[in-house]
Design a protein around this motif. Sequence first.
Motif, PDB file in Angstrom:
ATOM      1  N   LEU A   1       0.820  -1.210   0.000  1.00  0.00           N
ATOM      2  CA  LEU A   1       0.000   0.000   0.000  1.00  0.00           C
ATOM      3  C   LEU A   1       0.857   1.263   0.000  1.00  0.00           C
TER       4      LEU A   1
ATOM      5  N   LEU B   1       1.364   2.583  -3.326  1.00  0.00           N
ATOM      6  CA  LEU B   1       0.179   3.008  -4.081  1.00  0.00           C
ATOM      7  C   LEU B   1      -0.247   4.430  -3.752  1.00  0.00           C
TER       8      LEU B   1
ATOM      9  N   VAL C   1       4.973  -5.720  -8.098  1.00  0.00           N
ATOM     10  CA  VAL C   1       3.671  -6.296  -7.746  1.00  0.00           C
ATOM     11  C   VAL C   1       3.794  -7.802  -7.515  1.00  0.00           C
TER      12      VAL C   1
END
Length: 433
Positions: A300, A303, A378
């Motif tokens: 996170l 992001l 990822v």
Amino acid sequence: MTTAMGAALRRIQLGNALSAFGNGFTVPFLFVYVAQVRGLGAGTAGIVLATFAVAALLVLPFIGRVIDRRGPLPVAVAGTVSAAAGSLGLGLASSEPLVVAAAAALGAGMAVIQPSLATMIVWCSTTATRSRAFAMQFFLNNLGLGVGGLLGGQLVDTSEPSSFVRLFAIEAVMFLVLGAAVATVRLPRAPKVEDAVPGAASDGRGWRTLLGDRAMVQLCVLGFVMFFACYGQFESGLSAFAVEVTKISPATLGVALAANTMTIVAAQFLVLRLVEGRRRSRVIALVGLIWAVAWVAAGLSGLVPGAHGVATALLISTYALFGLGESMLAPTVAPLVADLAPPRLVGQYNSAFALVKQLALAVGPAAGGLLAGAGLYVPYIGLLIVCSLGIAGLALGLGRRLTSAQDNPVRTRVVRTGNATPAEVGERVTVAA
């Protein structure tokens, strides 16, 4: 625990803490020292770091049998002498062959010390006190590394090679202090390993016995995944992710690493009180879930690049959660290895688990570095989340193979009678909590 056992254990722990303090002086600066201060280049620095792993992998398959045949004390002393010689050699070496040879001596010595000290701690503790003993060792190791790294950073000067010689000399002295400390220990006969005295050799089938022990094999598989998913990523994939994706500065990365150490130091004994009396397999499973949350937080953080404060907080929390999990494993995994071991193979089991750890620490950075280098962040985070959840699943599966005494020793007691046979001595029965 008897007074003699307690005194011996305190001496071992003090020497171990001082050696960790000395090691903290040099570990953060080794790459810079070889590549820049000695002017040998990044390639040679990489070879030196790889030499540590190779030396350990060459030594660990054989050292367990030596520990069981000769006893852990002389093996630990020999390891400290090798490590001290290697450390001092690194400080004085100025050519690639000498630097690599010194790294090999240091890596082999440190690899020998680890299972030897673990076996000595087993001998100086009981089933009831072993978790606290290993928790104390882990706490002192991290405290010593942290304080050593902090002080070393104040003493080092990349423009002055003599400052590094001073650091390596301090590390060498601390290894010798550890050797002197353990050399003066009179090892008692702990109930769990009362047959494993110097000269009581194993039957030569240590590896066969270990590989036939399904619980130990499963614990080794679990250990590999644990070390791969946490320790093996600190200096490779996770650091690359933090800098390249989360966009934090190297200084902030240092804060995150400090948060890991501070969490361990602050939480270790509180965590110990919480996990004592719990099933070891369930504690390890909980660590897997905590680390899964940590990797989710890391993902996170990549992001929300526009919210730099949030991203930084998420990444620092990742390192802190790793530290919380590590503090839960310290009083759990090493004592479990000892409780799985037959009396005459404690050294073999400890060295085998150390070998698994070393393999994971060799494969982990390589895998993390390759994925990070290819920009596959990822898949990288996804892989580590899966590994962390796998830790939880493997731990619960291991719990089904453990006896109640192995999984929850606090709820057991040792039954000893005056006319017990050797097979009956040390038999464990479950008692009500």
